[in-house]
Design an enzyme around this catalytic site. Structure first.
Site, PDB file in Angstrom:
ATOM      1  CE1 TYR A 111      -3.702   2.427   0.372  1.00 12.65           C
ATOM      2  CE2 TYR A 111      -2.214   3.535   1.879  1.00 12.65           C
ATOM      3  CZ  TYR A 111      -3.341   3.538   1.096  1.00 12.65           C
ATOM      4  OH  TYR A 111      -4.108   4.667   1.022  1.00 12.65           O
ATOM      5  CD1 TRP A 113      -1.661   7.290  -0.845  1.00 13.06           C
ATOM      6  CD2 TRP A 113      -1.796   9.221  -1.983  1.00 13.06           C
ATOM      7  NE1 TRP A 113      -2.945   7.759  -0.745  1.00 13.06           N
ATOM      8  CE2 TRP A 113      -3.058   8.950  -1.426  1.00 13.06           C
ATOM      9  CE3 TRP A 113      -1.641  10.386  -2.725  1.00 13.06           C
ATOM     10  CZ2 TRP A 113      -4.164   9.780  -1.605  1.00 13.06           C
ATOM     11  CZ3 TRP A 113      -2.727  11.217  -2.903  1.00 13.06           C
ATOM     12  CH2 TRP A 113      -3.976  10.912  -2.350  1.00 13.06           C
TER      13      TRP A 113
END
Ligand SMILES: Nc1nc2c(c(=O)[nH]1)N[C@H]1C(S)=C(S)[C@@H](COP(=O)(O)OP(=O)(O)OC[C@H]3O[C@@H](n4cnc5c(=O)[nH]c(N)nc54)[C@H](O)[C@@H]3O)O[C@H]1N2
Ligand SMILES: Nc1nc2c(c(=O)[nH]1)N[C@H]1C(S)=C(S)[C@@H](COP(=O)(O)OP(=O)(O)OC[C@H]3O[C@@H](n4cnc5c(=O)[nH]c(N)nc54)[C@H](O)[C@@H]3O)O[C@H]1N2
Ligand SMILES: [Mo]
Length: 767
Positions: A111, A113
Site C-alpha cells: 500500500y 501513494w
C-alpha cells in the site's frame, strides 16, 4: 538557456525550470486557481542526503539469507551490491518462496501513494510483475477509506457516494439551504489528489456557498477544518460520537412524526427496524436530542432546532473520510444515509448526503466521464488478500481466522514482503507493534527513492528514481486534466525507474515480454495517453489533442460531468434503477448484517461506543486526532520547505486547547511528551482555542525516529500512539482516529529529530 518542463505531483501540476541539469525554479500550472505551496518542495527530491543511491543488502541477510537474525533490521549495516546482483537476489527469493511456500506467502499488497505517475506507478507495476510470476497476497480497500466503502456497497450498492460521485459542489452551492459538514471541508486536504490534479477548486465552491448565504454548520473537534470566511457555526463535537448526533437528529424527526414516510417506503428497505431503534423499541432509549447531547457534548436545543431545519429546508450532509477511519467507522456513514433518508432529501438537487468532500481535491468537483490513464495489473492467478490495515495482524498471526465483509478468512503465512512506493512505518497504526510484526518475514524488499523508516528496516533496498528523473503522465477519475510529467534531471546515483527495475526482475523470472509488451518508457506514456484519447473520441465524441501536442503543451482537458445530483434517477423511479443491494433499495435495515450478527456492526445504523473515547476516558486523558499534514503529503518531502514551515522548534506541532494546557502546566512552544500504553513521542505545543476541550491534534507523516531503546519517538509520529484494531468484524478498516493519550511537559533537553534520523541513517550506511 532555461528549459521548461511540465510536471505533476499528487499536490498539483507545475512547470520545472531547469538550467544545466539543475532545477532552478517551479512555476504553478496556468489553469490552477489555488496552487499548493508544496509544489515548491519538489526540488528537495534532488537532494542526495536521504536518497537511496545504490542497491544494498543488509549484512546479516547477505550472509545467512532466510536464516538471518531478523532483529538486525534497522540497526545492521548495509552492503552495496550491483544491480545485477540485487535483481538476482530478488528474483531468487520470489522463486524460492513461491516454490517452498506458495505464492500467497509473498505479500506484495504494498500500500502507498508513491508518485502520481500512472505509468511508473510502483505498486501497480509490482503487482503486474507478481501476477506474471504466479501471484501474491494483496490488499483490499485503502487506509483512506475502508469501513466507508464496505458499508456503502451493502447499503447504497456501490461506493460512488464516497468516491467523488455524490452531489457535485456546484449543485450544492446552487441548491442547498442547510449544509452540515461532519469533519472537514478543508483546503488543507484538498491540496492533494491521488494521481495528480490540474485545478484546485474547493475555495471557489466554498466562496459560492458563503455568497449564497447557505446556513453552514461545522461539526468537528477542530474549528480550522473549514476556512473561517465561510461563516459557519462551529459545533465542537467529541471525537467519534458523530453517529450519536446523526441518530439524535433522525430520532427527533421521527419522534415528531416529520419523517418522509413516502420516501422511506418507496426508496429504502428495513426502515421499520431503523425507525423502531430511533423510537427506542429495542433498548428502551429513544434517540432524542438530549440523548445525543449527553454523548456528543453538544447543546440539546441546537440539535432539536437543526432537526427541524433538515426537514424544512433543502439540506445536505457531508462527512469527511476521517469519520470512518475510526473504530465502528461504518456507523457514521450509514447513520448519515439514515438521517438523509428520514429527512426525505436523497436524490433532490443539493439534498441528501455524500462523503469525502475536500478530503481530496477532486471530491465534489466535476468528475471525469472518460477513461483515465493507467497500467494494467493483468489477471490475478491467485486471489489471496487481506484488508489493507490488517498487516500487523497478518504478520503476527499466520493461520489465524478473521472475518471481512461477511466472509470467514485466514491469514496467510508470509515469508517474503515486497514494498514499493509506500511507507508502513509512516502509515500504519501502533508502530511498536508493527516493528515486532516486521521481524516475522524471512525477507523484506523495499523499493523507494528515499531512505524512509521502512527502507531502513529492509533486507534488500532498491533505489527508485523520483518522478523528476523520468517521463510519465498523471490523471485520474477526479482530475480535470491529464498532465505530462517530463523528465527534468538525470537519475541520482544508481537509481533506476520503477519500470526499469521491475522489467529487469521480470527478465530474470522469464516473464519480461509479457511485462513490457515490447514498449519502452515513451512508448508506454504515448500508449496510455492514446487509450484515454481514443475512448473520449469514440465513446463521448470528445476531442483531445494528439500525443505530441499534449506532451509539448503539458496538459489535455478531460470530458467531465458537472451539476450532478446523486440518485436523482433512482428517486424518480426506483424500480427502473434498482441499486446493487440485497433489496435493490437503500438499505436502512440489513438482512445480511442481521444474519451475520456482529456485535460491532449490527443490522441498522447504531451508536456503539468506540474502544477509546472521551466518554470512557480516565481523568487526564485526551482524544488524539492524527490528521493529514498541511505542508506535505503524508511522509513525503518531510524535510522540504513547506513541511518545515509547519514544524516549530524542529518538531511537529501538537495543537491543544489553552484550558487543557493550563491544567498540565504546558506553555505555548514547550516541548511535550505524548504517551499511552502503546508508545510515546515528542512534539511542540501550540495552544489554540480552535481545538475543542479534551482533544489534541497532531499531524501524521513525521519520520519515525525512536531514540535508542527508550521507546520514545523524537519526530512526533502519531502512529506510535494509535490503536491497531479493525473498525469492525465487517469492514476491518483502519481505526487511526480512535486514540486516547496523555500529554505532559518534557523536562529534559531533547535531541533534534531530523539530525538524529540522519545520524542513525549514517550508522547503517556501508563503511
Ligand atoms: N494516524 C494516522 N495514520 C494514517 C492516517 C491518519 O489519518 N492517521 N491516514 C492514512 C492514509 S489516509 C494514508 S493514504 C496513508 C498514507 O501512507 P503512504 O501512502 O504509505 O504514505 P507516503 O508518505 O505517501 O508514502 C509513499 C512512499 O512512496 C515513495 N515514493 C514516492 N515516489 C516514488 C516513486 O516514484 N517510486 C517509488 N518506488 N516510491 C516512491 C515515497 O518516498 C514514500 O516513501 O497513511 C495512513 N496513516
Ligand atoms: N496536505 C495534505 N493533503 C492530503 C493528505 C496529506 O497527507 N497532506 N492526504 C490525503 C489523503 S491520502 C487522504 S485519505 C485525505 C484524508 O482526508 P480526511 O480524512 O478528510 O482528512 P483528515 O485530516 O484525516 O481529517 C479531517 C478532519 O476530520 C476531523 N475529525 C477527525 N475525527 C473526527 C470525528 O470523529 N468527528 C468529526 N466530526 N470530525 C473528526 C479532524 O478534525 C480532521 O482535521 O487527505 C488527503 N489530503
Ligand atoms: Mo489516504
Amino acid at each position: 538557456m532555461i528549459r521548461r518542463v511540465p510536471h505533476c505531483s499528487h499536490w498539483g501540476a507545475y512547470t520545472l525550470l531547469v538550467d544545466q541539469g539543475r532545477i532552478v525554479g517551479v512555476e504553478p500550472f496556468v489553469h490552477d486557481p489555488a496552487p499548493s505551496p508544496v509544489i515548491h518542495s519538489v526540488t528537495e527530491w534532488a537532494n542526495p542526503d536521504r536518497r537511496i543511491l545504490r542497491p544494498m543488502v543488509r549484512e546479516g541477510w547477505l550472509a545467512a539469507g532466510a536464516q538471518s537474525d531478523r532483529r538486525g533490521r534497522g540497526s545492521e549495516r548495509f552492503v552495496p551490491v550491483s544491480w545485477d546482483e540485487a535483481t538476482d537476489l530478488v528474483a531468487g527469493e520470489i522463486r524460492r518462496v513461491a516454490r517452498d511456500h506458495g505464492n500467497e506467502a509473498i505479500f506484495a499488497g504494498s500500500y502507498g501513494w508513491t508518485s502520481c505517475g500512472r505509468f511508473h506507478h510502483a505498486s501497480t507495476l509490482l503487482k503486474r510483475m507478481m501476477n506474471l510470476a504466479g501471484g501474491y497476497t494483496g490488499h483490499v480497500d485503502t487506509y483512506s477509506i475502508a469501513a466507508g466503502p464496505v458499508i456503502l456497497r451493502h447499503t447504497l450498492g456501490d461506493e460512488r457516494a464516497c468516491g467523488g460521485q455524490s452531489n457535485t459542489l456546484d449543485t450544492i452551492a446552487e441548491h442547498s439551504e442547510t449544509l452540515v459538514i461532519f469533519g472537514a471541508m478543508s483546503p488543507r486536504t484538498a491540496q492533494s489528489e491521488a494521481g495528480g490534479i490540474g485545478g484546485h477548486h474547493l475555495d471557489g465552491y466554498l466562496r459560492a456557498i458563503a455568497a449564497r448565504g447557505i446556513r453552514v454548520i461545522l461539526v468537528s473537534p477542530f474549528r480550522d477544518d473549514l476556512p473561517d470566511w465561510v461563516g459557519a457555526e462551529w459545533w465542537p463535537i467529541r471525537p467519534n460520537t458523530d453517529t450519536a448526533l446523526m441518530l439524535g437528529l433522525a430520532g427527533e424527526i421521527v419522534l415528531a412524526g416529520r419523517h418522509d414516510a413516502g420516501f422511506l417506503d418507496r426508496c429504502t428497505s428495513g426502515s421499520d427496524q431503523f425507525l423502531a431503534y430511533l423510537r427506542g423499541a429495542p433498548d428502551g432509549q429513544p434517540k432524542t436530542a438530549d440523548w445525543a447531547a449527553a454523548i456528543t457534548g453538544l447543546d440539546g436545543h441546537a440539535i432539536r432546532a437543526l432537526a427541524r431545519r433538515l426537514v424544512d429546508t433543502r439540506s445536505m450532509i457531508t462527512a469527511s473520510w476521517a469519520l470512518q477511519r475510526a473504530h465502528h467507522g461504518e456507523q457514521p456513514f450509514w447513520a448519515a444515509i439514515g438521517m438523509a433518508a428520514v429527512a426525505g432529501q436523497i436524490g433532490l438537487p443539493g439534498g441528501g448526503m455524500g462523503f469525502g468532500y475536500g478530503s481530496l481535491g477532486g471530491v465534489g468537483a466535476p468528475f471525469v466521464t472518460g477513461r483515465s490513464p493507467g497500467m494494467s495489473q493483468g489477471p490475478r492467478p491467485i486471489s489471496s488478500f487481506i484488508p489493507v490495515a490488517r498487516i500487523s495482524d497478518m504478520l503476527l498471526n499466520p493461520g489465524e481466522r478473521y472475518t471481512y465483509e461477511g466472509q470467514d478468512r485466514t491469514y496467510p503465512d508470509t515469508r517474503l514482503v515486497y514494498w514499493a512506493g509506500g511507507n508502513p512505518f509512516h502509515h500504519h497504526q501502533d508502530l511498536n507493534r508493527l516493528a515486532e510484526a516486521w521481524t516475522r518475514p524471512e525477507t523484506i524488499i523495499v523499493q523507494d527513492p528515499m531512505f524512509t523508516a521502512t527502507a531502513r528496516r529492509a533486507d534488500i533496498v532498491l533505489p527508485a528514481t523520483t518522478s523528476l528523473e523520468r517521463n510519465d503522465l498523471a490523471g485520474n477519475k477526479r482530475s480535470d486534466f491529464i498532465l505530462a510529467m517530463g523528465k527534468a534531471i538525470e537519475p541520482l546515483g544508481e537509481a533506476r525507474s520503477d519500470f526499469d527495475i521491475f522489467n529487469a526482475i521480470a527478465g530474470k523470472l522469464g516473464v519480461s515480454d509479457a511485462f513490457n509488451e515490447g514498449r519502452d518508457e515513451m512508448g508506454w506514456v504515448r500508449h496510455l495517453y492514446n487509450e484515454s484519447r481514443d475512448y473520449a473520441a469514440q465513446q463521448l465524441a470528445f476531442d483531445m489533442p494528439d500525443f505530441d501536442t499534449f506532451w509539448a503543451q503539458g496538459y489535455a482537458a478531460c470530458p467531465v460531468q458537472r451539476n450532478h445530483t446523486y440518485l436523482a434517477d433512482y428517486r424518480n423511479d426506483p424500480d427502473s434503477h434498482p441499486l446493487n443491494t440485497e433489496s435493490g433499495r437503500i438499505v436502512l435495515g440489513s438482512d445480511t448484517l442481521a444474519r451475520l450478527g456482529y456485535a460491532d456492526c449490527g443490522a441498522h445504523p447504531s451508536w456503539i461506543a468506540p474502544a477509546e473515547w472521551l466518554g470512557g476516558a480516565a481523568p487526564g486523558e485526551l482524544h488524539l486526532i492524527s490528521h493529514q499534514p498541511n505542508g506535505r503529503l503524508h511522509s513525503q518531502l518531510e524535510t522540504a520547505p513547506a513541511s518545515l514551515a509547519e514544524k516549530r522548534a524542529g518538531r511537529e506541532q501538537l495543537r491543544l486547547n489553552p484550558a487543557d494546557a493550563r491544567l498540565r502546566a504546558i506553555e505555548d512552544g514547550a516541548t511535550v511528551r505524548l504517551w499511552n500504553a502503546r508508545g510515546a513521542c515528542l512534539a511542540t505545543a501550540c495552544l489554540t482555542d480552535a481545538v475543542a476541550r479534551g482533544v489534541a491534534v497532531l499531524p501524521t507523516g513525521a519520520w519515525f525516529t525512536p531514540l535508542g531503546n527508550s521507546g520514545l519517538d523524537l519526530s512526533g509520529n502519531p502512529n506510535v500512539l494509535t490503536l491497531d484494531i479493525g473498525t469492525s468484524a465487517f469492514g476491518q478498516g483502519c481505526s487511526a482516529h480512535t486514540c486516547l493519550i496523555r500529554v505532559e511537559p518534557y523536562g529534559s533537553e531533547a535531541p533534534d529529530a531530523i539530525d538524529t534520523y540522519n545520524h542513525q541513517l549514517a550508522e547503517i550506511m556501508p563503511v
